[in-house]
Design a protein around this motif. Structure first.
Motif, PDB file in Angstrom:
ATOM      1  N   PRO A   2       0.835  -1.201   0.000  1.00  0.00           N
ATOM      2  CA  PRO A   2       0.000   0.000   0.000  1.00  0.00           C
ATOM      3  C   PRO A   2       0.874   1.256   0.000  1.00  0.00           C
ATOM      4  O   PRO A   2       2.006   1.239   0.482  1.00  0.00           O
ATOM      5  CB  PRO A   2      -0.790  -0.121   1.298  1.00  0.00           C
ATOM      6  CG  PRO A   2       0.063  -0.962   2.181  1.00  0.00           C
ATOM      7  CD  PRO A   2       0.783  -1.926   1.280  1.00  0.00           C
ATOM      8  N   SER A  78      -2.677   8.490  -2.371  1.00  0.00           N
ATOM      9  CA  SER A  78      -2.218   7.165  -1.940  1.00  0.00           C
ATOM     10  C   SER A  78      -3.343   6.379  -1.280  1.00  0.00           C
ATOM     11  O   SER A  78      -4.456   6.890  -1.070  1.00  0.00           O
ATOM     12  CB  SER A  78      -1.047   7.310  -0.960  1.00  0.00           C
ATOM     13  OG  SER A  78       0.041   7.954  -1.573  1.00  0.00           O
ATOM     14  N   ASP A  79      -3.044   5.121  -0.927  1.00  0.00           N
ATOM     15  CA  ASP A  79      -4.042   4.258  -0.284  1.00  0.00           C
ATOM     16  C   ASP A  79      -4.350   4.717   1.138  1.00  0.00           C
ATOM     17  O   ASP A  79      -5.478   4.574   1.616  1.00  0.00           O
ATOM     18  CB  ASP A  79      -3.527   2.811  -0.245  1.00  0.00           C
ATOM     19  CG  ASP A  79      -3.201   2.286  -1.629  1.00  0.00           C
ATOM     20  OD1 ASP A  79      -4.059   2.413  -2.511  1.00  0.00           O
ATOM     21  OD2 ASP A  79      -2.090   1.769  -1.819  1.00  0.00           O
ATOM     22  N   GLY A 128       0.219  -2.425   5.301  1.00  0.00           N
ATOM     23  CA  GLY A 128      -1.012  -1.654   5.315  1.00  0.00           C
ATOM     24  C   GLY A 128      -1.835  -1.909   6.561  1.00  0.00           C
ATOM     25  O   GLY A 128      -1.377  -2.523   7.531  1.00  0.00           O
ATOM     26  N   ARG A 161      -7.701   5.103   5.806  1.00  0.00           N
ATOM     27  CA  ARG A 161      -7.841   4.749   4.385  1.00  0.00           C
ATOM     28  C   ARG A 161      -8.339   5.966   3.605  1.00  0.00           C
ATOM     29  O   ARG A 161      -9.222   6.701   4.047  1.00  0.00           O
ATOM     30  CB  ARG A 161      -8.816   3.588   4.217  1.00  0.00           C
ATOM     31  CG  ARG A 161      -8.324   2.289   4.835  1.00  0.00           C
ATOM     32  CD  ARG A 161      -9.195   1.115   4.412  1.00  0.00           C
ATOM     33  NE  ARG A 161      -8.915  -0.060   5.219  1.00  0.00           N
ATOM     34  CZ  ARG A 161      -7.909  -0.913   4.983  1.00  0.00           C
ATOM     35  NH1 ARG A 161      -7.107  -0.687   3.956  1.00  0.00           N
ATOM     36  NH2 ARG A 161      -7.729  -1.966   5.757  1.00  0.00           N
TER      37      ARG A 161
END
Length: 719
Positions: A2, A78-79, A128, A161
């Motif tokens: 991630p 980004s994630d 992640g 997230r």
């Protein structure tokens, strides 16, 4: 893997911003930075330097923290999004905060693995967030001290997230929304340190107070329009917090009490009772009201130490000492919780021990007070206040003991020559060594030792001591006028390090022969620290020591010119800028000279290992430690002929030196080492020093258990 976006919004953070970004830049994939367009420092320039392409932006402040943060989040691709303020940083692996937090949480790091903050971020970047979780709460440590103990710490959402609608709400007390509470995970090992510069923090408090009071009053007006049973008490709670932060105790009490009529939220209610307990105790000195709120806070949150410490303070103030120790002991046994509410770092570390120390002190129990002072000191090594407490309790204990090791105060303004002496004498004496001393230590001492005939002995010889006083004179003092300023009638004994220094002293001040007892105790070398082996002639000449005029540095350079086939390895620190300037210009032309500044003393043994000679061109020395230490290794000494030289073979002319390094001349490693062993090893110095001190104590203080002074160990003092 991630990806992670760092999201920051900043204003006037130039003092700390670069450090903040540098601490995390290797753990993220992009950096998004929003800068308030009213900045007055170079925050914008620093931000542009670090922001990813197209990720720098400016915004106009609208009295809304959430709005500013959300603008940064919208630009993240980004994630995961990672929130960091400009005065925060990710502590490096060698920072003490992780170990201190583990200890506060009663985690045995030898049995349980604890990730460092850096490695935690690396694991997050690799793996992640766990399935089922959208938000990660890190431990935010506020105002962490030099020992790694934060003033406050708590779990706060900092990673979440992206692209799921998670965002900030509320103009002042901005908080993350848009996720289910069960989808947030607490990760105590994920530590961030929040240390805002004091001036900046003061400005921020004023800014927040201005925003708080106006915004919260609007919220309160809206809530008051509702029936009491339906009112949300949070605006009252935060109004109490705001007044408490500004030091307005009476107003804070009013708003907290109003809050308690309107709320049943456990964590917040606990905090309100705890704050009221503190305010009633500190501000109104109302023990009963403080205790009432402290007990309610404890009932609401049984796993918190803060109310326990408060209840212990109240009991101690009322002289209910058994009860006080009960609360402090219970607090000590309580591990720090992992919670989103503020935890006080000192309360879960050294404060329970400090409080027990102070309570035992009030009871007059020095033994237990000392025990808890040392326990607190384990949290805060080198804390001068605690060290002074420890020494005070030790001194008080000695008064009541039937016998004890004599107290020796050793004053050494330089601290460089007495370390071995202190360690050696500590077997027989309770040694307290300081650069300077004070009246309290004068009263404490059974005997005083002044290393150097300098300002210390000048000052303290003005008045008479009840204990014997020893002064140890090296060499430079005999060439100056310091001895003329000493009242020798108040000094019991003068130690010289060499006979030629004593001769010089009495040649200059012959009248003192009838005033002061003297003896000669040579310096000593700890030979166990020097690696011996058989050696021989070669081309490496070493010099170790300070570099000044009396050390004969001109001759050293002259011989380097004269002997181009020999390597001159010089280790030392200059004490004269003119000599340093001349030395550097001459050495630049000499390919056979290597110069190195000081290195740790324990490394000199290795540095000397491949050298063939140790040279000393000094015009005067009382001893010459570097010569003796090199001889302990079996290295041949090249000593300029002078009074007091510690080896018989010496040079006066260049021709003499050439004969000494001639491969056909004697090179006797064992003889060099044996000479030091027989005349200048540390044990000889320590034995003589102990005997002198015992002699003086027996004579002056009637310590009859001490053995008599022995003539063979040191010269008998003579008038």
């Amino acid at each position: 893997m991630p990806t992670i976006s760092l999201a920051m919004v900043v204003k006037n953070e130039a003092q700390t911003l670069e450090h903040a970004i540098e601490s995390v830049k290797d753990c993220v994939d992009e950096i998004v930075i929003g800068v308030d367009d009213s900045c007055t420092d170079n925050t914008a320039e620093i931000s542009k330097k670090y922001a990813s392409d197209g990720k720098y932006f400016e915004f106009t402040w609208e009295n809304n923290f959430s709005s500013a943060r959300n603008q940064a989040i919208e630009r993240c691709e980004s994630d995961l999004v990672f929130i960091l303020d400009g005065h925060e940083f990710l502590p490096p692996d060698d920072h003490p905060v992780s170990l201190q937090l583990a200890r506060m949480r009663h985690i045995d790091i030898y049995k349980q693995k604890v990730l460092t903050p850096k490695s935690f971020m690396e694991q997050l970047r690799l793996n992640g967030l766990s399935d089922g979780y959208d938000v990660l709460c890190k431990t935010l440590c506020m105002n962490t001290d030099a020992w790694g103990i934060p003033a406050l710490f708590f779990l706060q959402p900092r990673v979440f997230r992206n692209h799921k609608g998670i965002h900030y709400e509320s103009a002042v007390h901005n908080h993350l929304v848009g996720y289910e509470k069960g989808n947030a995970m607490g990760c105590p090992e994920g530590v961030l340190i929040h240390n805002m510069p004091p001036k900046r923090e003061s400005m921020r408090k004023k800014q927040r107070a201005k925003m708080n009071f106006s915004g919260l009053m609007e919220d309160i007006k809206r809530e008051r329009a509702k029936p009491l049973s339906e009112q949300n008490g949070r605006p009252w709670f935060y109004m109490g917090n705001s007044h408490a932060d500004m030091g307005r105790s009476e107003k804070a009490i009013y708003w907290y009490e109003q809050y308690l009529k309107r709320s049943n939220f456990g964590e917040e209610k606990y905090q309100a009772h705890q704050q009221l307990a503190v305010l009633y105790l500190r501000h109104r000195k109302d023990f009963d009201a403080s205790k009432e709120h402290g007990l309610k806070a404890m009932q609401l949150n049984y796993n918190r130490s803060e109310p326990l410490i408060l209840l212990g303070e109240i009991a101690s103030a009322q002289e209910n000492y058994d009860e006080a120790h009960h609360w402090f002991k219970t607090a000590r046994n309580m591990p720090a919780p992992n919670t989103v509410m503020f935890c006080q770092g000192p309360v879960y570390s050294f404060i329970p021990d400090i409080q027990r120390m102070l309570t035992y002190e009030k009871q007059g129990n020095n033994t237990e007070a000392l025990r808890y002072a040392e326990a607190a000191h384990s949290w805060r090594p080198n804390d001068k206040t605690l060290i002074d407490k420890i020494n005070t309790y030790k001194n008080n204990l000695k008064v009541s003991l039937p016998s004890h090791k004599p107290n020796l105060i050793l004053a050494d303004s330089l601290g460089s020559f007495s370390k071995d002496l202190i360690n050696g004498l500590s077997q027989d004496f309770d040694v307290r060594a300081n650069n300077i001393i004070d009246e309290k230590e004068k009263a404490w001492s059974d005997i005083a030792w002044f290393e150097w005939c300098d300002q210390n002995i000048i000052e303290w010889s003005k008045s008479q001591w009840s204990s014997p006083v020893v002064c140890r004179l090296h060499s430079y003092e005999a060439f100056g006028d310091m001895p003329t300023k000493v009242n020798w009638n108040n000094v019991d004994h003068l130690v010289f390090v060499a006979s030629h220094i004593r001769d010089l002293f009495f040649m200059k001040w012959p009248h003192l022969k009838d005033v002061i007892d003297t003896s000669i105790i040579p310096n000593g070398v700890d030979m166990s620290k020097w690696t011996y082996r058989e050696r021989g002639h070669g081309n490496k000449i070493a010099y170790v020591g300070y570099l000044n005029a009396k050390k004969g540095i001109d001759l050293l350079i002259q011989y380097a010119h004269m002997l181009p086939d020999y390597e001159f390895h010089i280790l030392g620190r200059f004490q004269d800028n003119h000599i340093a300037y001349d030395f550097s210009s001459q050495v630049a032309e000499l390919p056979n000279v290597w110069y190195q500044d000081q290195i740790p003393h324990h490394m000199i043994d290795d540095w000397l290992e491949d050298k063939n000679y140790i040279i000393s061109p000094s015009v005067v020395e009382s001893f010459g430690y570097s010569i003796a230490e090199a001889m302990s290794k079996g290295i041949k000494p090249l000593i300029r002929s002078r009074p007091g030289a510690i080896w018989t073979e010496a040079w006066r002319t260049p021709e003499d030196l050439l004969k000494m390094i001639d491969p056909k001349s004697p090179y006797e490693s064992e003889e060099y080492r044996n000479h030091i062993h027989n005349n200048y090893r540390l044990e000889i110095q320590l034995t003589a020093s102990r005997s002198l001190l015992r002699y003086l104590l027996q004579d002056k203080r009637s310590f009859k258990e001490q053995k008599p002074f022995k003539e063979e160990e040191v010269e008998i003092p003579q008038r």
